[in-house]
Design a protein around this motif. Structure first.
Motif, PDB file in Angstrom:
ATOM      1  N   ALA A 106      48.487  -1.676 -59.346  1.00  0.00           N
ATOM      2  CA  ALA A 106      49.784  -1.634 -60.034  1.00  0.00           C
ATOM      3  C   ALA A 106      50.629  -2.872 -59.749  1.00  0.00           C
ATOM      4  O   ALA A 106      51.362  -3.351 -60.626  1.00  0.00           O
ATOM      5  CB  ALA A 106      50.544  -0.374 -59.627  1.00  0.00           C
ATOM      6  N   VAL A 107      50.531  -3.421 -58.532  1.00  0.00           N
ATOM      7  CA  VAL A 107      51.355  -4.588 -58.179  1.00  0.00           C
ATOM      8  C   VAL A 107      50.623  -5.905 -58.439  1.00  0.00           C
ATOM      9  O   VAL A 107      51.155  -6.981 -58.164  1.00  0.00           O
ATOM     10  CB  VAL A 107      51.797  -4.519 -56.696  1.00  0.00           C
ATOM     11  N   GLY A 108      49.387  -5.810 -58.933  1.00  0.00           N
ATOM     12  CA  GLY A 108      48.646  -7.017 -59.282  1.00  0.00           C
ATOM     13  C   GLY A 108      48.076  -7.772 -58.105  1.00  0.00           C
ATOM     14  O   GLY A 108      47.770  -8.970 -58.220  1.00  0.00           O
ATOM     15  N   ASP A 109      47.918  -7.103 -56.961  1.00  0.00           N
ATOM     16  CA  ASP A 109      47.336  -7.745 -55.773  1.00  0.00           C
ATOM     17  C   ASP A 109      45.812  -7.691 -55.901  1.00  0.00           C
ATOM     18  O   ASP A 109      45.160  -6.758 -55.435  1.00  0.00           O
ATOM     19  CB  ASP A 109      47.808  -7.015 -54.512  1.00  0.00           C
ATOM     20  N   GLU A 110      45.240  -8.715 -56.542  1.00  0.00           N
ATOM     21  CA  GLU A 110      43.822  -8.697 -56.888  1.00  0.00           C
ATOM     22  C   GLU A 110      42.916  -8.707 -55.660  1.00  0.00           C
ATOM     23  O   GLU A 110      41.897  -8.007 -55.616  1.00  0.00           O
ATOM     24  CB  GLU A 110      43.496  -9.884 -57.791  1.00  0.00           C
ATOM     25  N   ALA A 111      43.283  -9.505 -54.659  1.00  0.00           N
ATOM     26  CA  ALA A 111      42.441  -9.591 -53.463  1.00  0.00           C
ATOM     27  C   ALA A 111      42.386  -8.245 -52.742  1.00  0.00           C
ATOM     28  O   ALA A 111      41.315  -7.779 -52.337  1.00  0.00           O
ATOM     29  CB  ALA A 111      42.973 -10.670 -52.523  1.00  0.00           C
ATOM     30  N   ARG A 112      43.552  -7.624 -52.592  1.00  0.00           N
ATOM     31  CA  ARG A 112      43.583  -6.319 -51.922  1.00  0.00           C
ATOM     32  C   ARG A 112      42.894  -5.255 -52.780  1.00  0.00           C
ATOM     33  O   ARG A 112      42.202  -4.381 -52.259  1.00  0.00           O
ATOM     34  CB  ARG A 112      45.030  -5.917 -51.628  1.00  0.00           C
ATOM     35  N   ARG A 113      43.088  -5.341 -54.095  1.00  0.00           N
ATOM     36  CA  ARG A 113      42.459  -4.367 -54.991  1.00  0.00           C
ATOM     37  C   ARG A 113      40.937  -4.408 -54.857  1.00  0.00           C
ATOM     38  O   ARG A 113      40.279  -3.368 -54.779  1.00  0.00           O
ATOM     39  CB  ARG A 113      42.855  -4.648 -56.444  1.00  0.00           C
ATOM     40  N   GLU A 114      40.371  -5.619 -54.792  1.00  0.00           N
ATOM     41  CA  GLU A 114      38.918  -5.744 -54.691  1.00  0.00           C
ATOM     42  C   GLU A 114      38.413  -5.239 -53.338  1.00  0.00           C
ATOM     43  O   GLU A 114      37.359  -4.595 -53.255  1.00  0.00           O
ATOM     44  CB  GLU A 114      38.506  -7.202 -54.896  1.00  0.00           C
ATOM     45  N   LYS A 115      39.178  -5.517 -52.299  1.00  0.00           N
ATOM     46  CA  LYS A 115      38.788  -5.024 -50.969  1.00  0.00           C
ATOM     47  C   LYS A 115      38.797  -3.497 -50.945  1.00  0.00           C
ATOM     48  O   LYS A 115      37.877  -2.857 -50.421  1.00  0.00           O
ATOM     49  CB  LYS A 115      39.753  -5.579 -49.919  1.00  0.00           C
ATOM     50  N   LEU A 116      39.852  -2.922 -51.524  1.00  0.00           N
ATOM     51  CA  LEU A 116      39.950  -1.462 -51.571  1.00  0.00           C
ATOM     52  C   LEU A 116      38.884  -0.863 -52.485  1.00  0.00           C
ATOM     53  O   LEU A 116      38.412   0.252 -52.256  1.00  0.00           O
ATOM     54  CB  LEU A 116      41.342  -1.040 -52.043  1.00  0.00           C
ATOM     55  N   ALA A 117      38.501  -1.616 -53.515  1.00  0.00           N
ATOM     56  CA  ALA A 117      37.475  -1.132 -54.443  1.00  0.00           C
ATOM     57  C   ALA A 117      36.148  -0.914 -53.719  1.00  0.00           C
ATOM     58  O   ALA A 117      35.438   0.063 -53.984  1.00  0.00           O
ATOM     59  CB  ALA A 117      37.297  -2.113 -55.598  1.00  0.00           C
ATOM     60  N   HIS A 118      35.810  -1.817 -52.801  1.00  0.00           N
ATOM     61  CA  HIS A 118      34.561  -1.666 -52.044  1.00  0.00           C
ATOM     62  C   HIS A 118      34.619  -0.421 -51.155  1.00  0.00           C
ATOM     63  O   HIS A 118      33.640   0.325 -51.048  1.00  0.00           O
ATOM     64  CB  HIS A 118      34.301  -2.918 -51.200  1.00  0.00           C
ATOM     65  N   ARG A 119      35.762  -0.208 -50.517  1.00  0.00           N
ATOM     66  CA  ARG A 119      35.910   0.990 -49.677  1.00  0.00           C
ATOM     67  C   ARG A 119      35.843   2.255 -50.520  1.00  0.00           C
ATOM     68  O   ARG A 119      35.188   3.237 -50.155  1.00  0.00           O
ATOM     69  CB  ARG A 119      37.243   0.924 -48.922  1.00  0.00           C
ATOM     70  N   LEU A 120      36.532   2.214 -51.651  1.00  0.00           N
ATOM     71  CA  LEU A 120      36.550   3.384 -52.536  1.00  0.00           C
ATOM     72  C   LEU A 120      35.150   3.686 -53.070  1.00  0.00           C
ATOM     73  O   LEU A 120      34.746   4.848 -53.169  1.00  0.00           O
ATOM     74  CB  LEU A 120      37.516   3.129 -53.697  1.00  0.00           C
ATOM     75  N   GLU A 121      34.405   2.630 -53.373  1.00  0.00           N
ATOM     76  CA  GLU A 121      33.070   2.831 -53.934  1.00  0.00           C
ATOM     77  C   GLU A 121      32.122   3.484 -52.930  1.00  0.00           C
ATOM     78  O   GLU A 121      31.261   4.285 -53.302  1.00  0.00           O
ATOM     79  CB  GLU A 121      32.501   1.494 -54.408  1.00  0.00           C
ATOM     80  N   ARG A 122      32.275   3.154 -51.667  1.00  0.00           N
ATOM     81  CA  ARG A 122      31.431   3.777 -50.642  1.00  0.00           C
ATOM     82  C   ARG A 122      31.703   5.284 -50.578  1.00  0.00           C
ATOM     83  O   ARG A 122      30.775   6.095 -50.538  1.00  0.00           O
ATOM     84  CB  ARG A 122      31.698   3.139 -49.275  1.00  0.00           C
ATOM     85  N   VAL A 123      32.978   5.634 -50.580  1.00  0.00           N
ATOM     86  CA  VAL A 123      33.336   7.059 -50.539  1.00  0.00           C
ATOM     87  C   VAL A 123      32.854   7.752 -51.812  1.00  0.00           C
ATOM     88  O   VAL A 123      32.323   8.868 -51.774  1.00  0.00           O
ATOM     89  CB  VAL A 123      34.859   7.232 -50.378  1.00  0.00           C
TER      90      VAL A 123
END
Length: 511
Positions: A106-123
């Motif tokens: 939502a805030v456009g933080d692409e680097a953090r979004r991608e990092k969180l995407a990897h964590r989310l994908e594992r779960v």
């Protein structure tokens, strides 16, 4: 069976982001209307299931099946299976990571979004594997039950089974409706025929008037089929999974991984056959072979990869085991017309709901329902009427004849079997319990391979059953001013005229 579920390292980012977007949209929508926690969980879970349909083999297409899967894992397993807590924790973790991911997006933080995407994908992957195990397990049970129904009630019953699957969630009501439509209707129809054909026997033994009903008279009315029933993909994969050395190694690997998994509550409270069933279901998935292939790998990256694959295998096992436990509970609740002892025996006989045992279970249910019908008809004199059953294991004569080449000659056969005087296609076991069978195997000095074949016959043997309505004349005489008239009245409830009173009255189905 090939596994459609991609691992985190192999997932296409576009597909991944589309899945995240669908679930995030549903989550935000529910948060906006301040939905209750349980409603939020259910609806996001269903969205998760649909978003991951391409990663789950044998994905349930019917909405009732999807609802059933959600309800089974999120609700009905609560307090029933200790591993349910790990599913709840995994899903809560998914919701938390999805929420963090949404904020970064939502805030456009692409680097953090991608990092969180990897964590989310594992779960997400672990949750999808849990669903996969549940899908495999519940599909196996339903497919095996369908086969048992078709085997006993004929090919025409397939349409009824498909209707149940399409219209009912796979819970207690599913089992109860199936029992009502197949067993109860069949038993009551057979009872009418038994009366019309006079296949019962009246006898007096001391102060007991006994009406004997051969249960074979019920089974003989079944319009079953002996045709080969084609197997579903899930049944085939499960059956063929241990046919070769690679399959057996996969099963052993899954069992080893499960035994090392940190699920302390389940490790202490697992039902006897649960881990083996769960591991065999997990072994159907390609991730087990992938884990086995990577055992020789070295280095931190390889170790991390192996650790995650082990988590995936554990998730598959958890999904399968929790589903099996819920199915058993739903099945047991559907048998509420029977006594606790009868229900426990039926559920135990069902095992892991494989086709062979389900065939025997159907006959047990029919027997107990027949006894229930007889008790129901004598309910007004319950203290003076007892319904008893006499059971004797028996084996198909063709199955016994097949052991001749292994050395089971006529002399040996007489040590283990008697002819069934009422059915030439079966032989009655002479041993009455496992201990007697084991002792006889030892005394006759049966070779190990032949002994295993005889034990297998014993374990899958149906029963010859006779049901007896026992009317206590002494007890009846204490409350009846006209004993003869009272006996006539009681027999009339069963649709039976006393000896010498003319033709038997045909009972109504709902009497």
């Amino acid at each position: 069976m090939d596994d459609a579920a991609a691992t985190p390292s192999a997932a296409a980012p576009a597909d991944r982001d589309a899945r995240f977007a669908a679930c995030l949209e549903k989550l935000e929508e529910l948060k906006a209307i301040k939905a209750r926690r349980e409603v939020l969980e259910e609806r996001v879970f269903l969205e998760f299931l649909r978003a991951n349909r391409g990663r789950i083999n044998e994905f349930p297409l019917l909405e009732t099946e999807q609802q059933s899967l959600m309800d089974m894992l999120l609700r009905r397993a609560e307090g029933l299976h200790p591993a349910h807590e790990s599913i709840k924790e995994r899903f809560s973790e998914y919701l938390l990571e999805l929420n963090h991911y949404g904020k970064a997006k939502a805030v456009g933080d692409e680097a953090r979004r991608e990092k969180l995407a990897h964590r989310l994908e594992r779960v997400e992957t672990l949750l999808a594997k849990c669903l996969q195990g549940a899908v495999y397990a519940s599909s196996l049970v339903k497919d095996n039950f369908s086969d048992a129904i078709i085997r006993h009630f004929g090919e025409g019953s397939l349409a009824k089974i498909e209707e149940l699957t399409a219209t009912l969630v796979f819970d207690e009501l599913y089992w109860r409706t199936a029992i009502e439509r197949f067993v109860k209707e069949e038993v009551r129809g057979a009872y009418d025929d038994i009366l019309a054909e006079r296949r019962y026997r009246l006898a007096r033994e001391g102060q007991l008037l006994i009406v004997a009903f051969p249960f074979d008279a019920v089974l003989s009315k079944l319009m079953g089929t002996t045709k080969a029933i084609s197997k579903t993909r899930v049944q085939t994969a499960f059956a063929e999974g241990t046919d070769d050395e690679a399959g057996r190694q996969n099963l052993e690997t899954a069992l080893t991984v499960l035994s090392r998994a940190e699920i302390p509550q389940w490790n202490r409270r697992a039902e006897r056959d649960e881990p083996a069933f769960a591991a065999r279901v997990a072994a159907m998935d390609a991730v087990v072979a992938e884990y086995r292939a990577g055992l020789a790998g070295e280095g931190e990256e390889a170790e991390a990869r192996q650790a995650f694959l082990a988590q995936e295998i554990t998730a598959l096992c958890v999904g399968a085991a929790v589903s099996l436990r819920v199915v058993r509970e739903d099945f047991a609740r559907a048998l509420r017309d029977f006594s606790p002892k009868e229900t426990a025996w039926i559920v135990q006989s069902a095992g892991v709901f494989d086709a062979v045992h389900l065939g025997l279970v159907l006959e047990h249910i029919m027997e107990f329902d027949f006894a229930y019908l007889l008790r129901e008809k004598g309910e007004a004199d319950a203290g003076r009427i007892q319904v008893k059953a006499a059971r004797n294991r028996r084996a198909p004569k063709a199955g016994v004849d097949a052991l001749v080449e292994a050395g089971f000659n006529k002399v040996r056969r007489r040590q283990f079997f008697d002819d069934d005087p009422d059915n030439p296609d079966f032989l009655l076991f002479r041993p009455k319990n496992p201990a007697e069978l084991e002792e006889r195997l030892r005394l006759v000095r049966i070779e190990p391979e032949l002994a295993r074949s005889l034990v297998a016959l014993w374990e899958t043997a149906p029963y010859k059953v006779d049901l007896y309505v026992c009317i206590n004349l002494a007890a009846l005489g204490k409350v009846a001013t006209n004993l003869s008239a009272r006996i006539t009245e009681i027999l009339g409830r069963y649709g039976i005229a006393p000896p010498g009173a003319g033709e038997s009255a045909r009972t109504k189905r709902d009497a």
